[in-house]
Write a protein that holds these residues in place. Sequence first.
Motif, PDB file in Angstrom:
ATOM      1  N   THR A  59      -5.296   4.062  -9.853  1.00  0.00           N
ATOM      2  CA  THR A  59      -4.690   3.431  -8.679  1.00  0.00           C
ATOM      3  C   THR A  59      -4.430   1.951  -8.914  1.00  0.00           C
ATOM      4  N   THR A  75       2.417   1.552  -3.498  1.00  0.00           N
ATOM      5  CA  THR A  75       1.356   1.907  -4.450  1.00  0.00           C
ATOM      6  C   THR A  75       0.995   3.381  -4.328  1.00  0.00           C
ATOM      7  N   ASN A  76       0.820   3.852  -3.102  1.00  0.00           N
ATOM      8  CA  ASN A  76       0.483   5.264  -2.890  1.00  0.00           C
ATOM      9  C   ASN A  76       1.598   6.179  -3.374  1.00  0.00           C
ATOM     10  N   SER A  77       2.844   5.766  -3.159  1.00  0.00           N
ATOM     11  CA  SER A  77       3.980   6.571  -3.610  1.00  0.00           C
ATOM     12  C   SER A  77       4.020   6.672  -5.129  1.00  0.00           C
ATOM     13  N   LYS A  82       0.834  -1.201   0.000  1.00  0.00           N
ATOM     14  CA  LYS A  82       0.000   0.000   0.000  1.00  0.00           C
ATOM     15  C   LYS A  82       0.874   1.258   0.000  1.00  0.00           C
ATOM     16  N   HIS A  94       1.475   6.193  -7.255  1.00  0.00           N
ATOM     17  CA  HIS A  94       0.303   6.944  -7.731  1.00  0.00           C
ATOM     18  C   HIS A  94       0.483   8.439  -7.480  1.00  0.00           C
ATOM     19  N   THR A  95       0.985   8.795  -6.317  1.00  0.00           N
ATOM     20  CA  THR A  95       1.207  10.198  -5.983  1.00  0.00           C
ATOM     21  C   THR A  95       2.231  10.825  -6.923  1.00  0.00           C
TER      22      THR A  95
END
Length: 62
Positions: free
Chosen positions: A37, A11-13, A8, A15-16
């Motif tokens: 995402t 993934t967030n890194s 997670k 996507h950001t």
Amino acid sequence: MTTQAIEKLITNSIHTAFIKYPEGDGGPNLDYEWIPTEQSAHITKAILLDLEANGFQIVKKT
């Protein structure tokens, strides 16, 4: 940190990064949602599998 938490976080890194730097040059035609995402999650799994296959692992510093 669990494997799921690491996935997670990565993934967030990813996507950001695509949201903050959508064109790489910061041009005027910014498209803030050009990678979903789900695709970021797919990239994350590929990165983690490749790292593991090459003997690397992600660990949290204490």
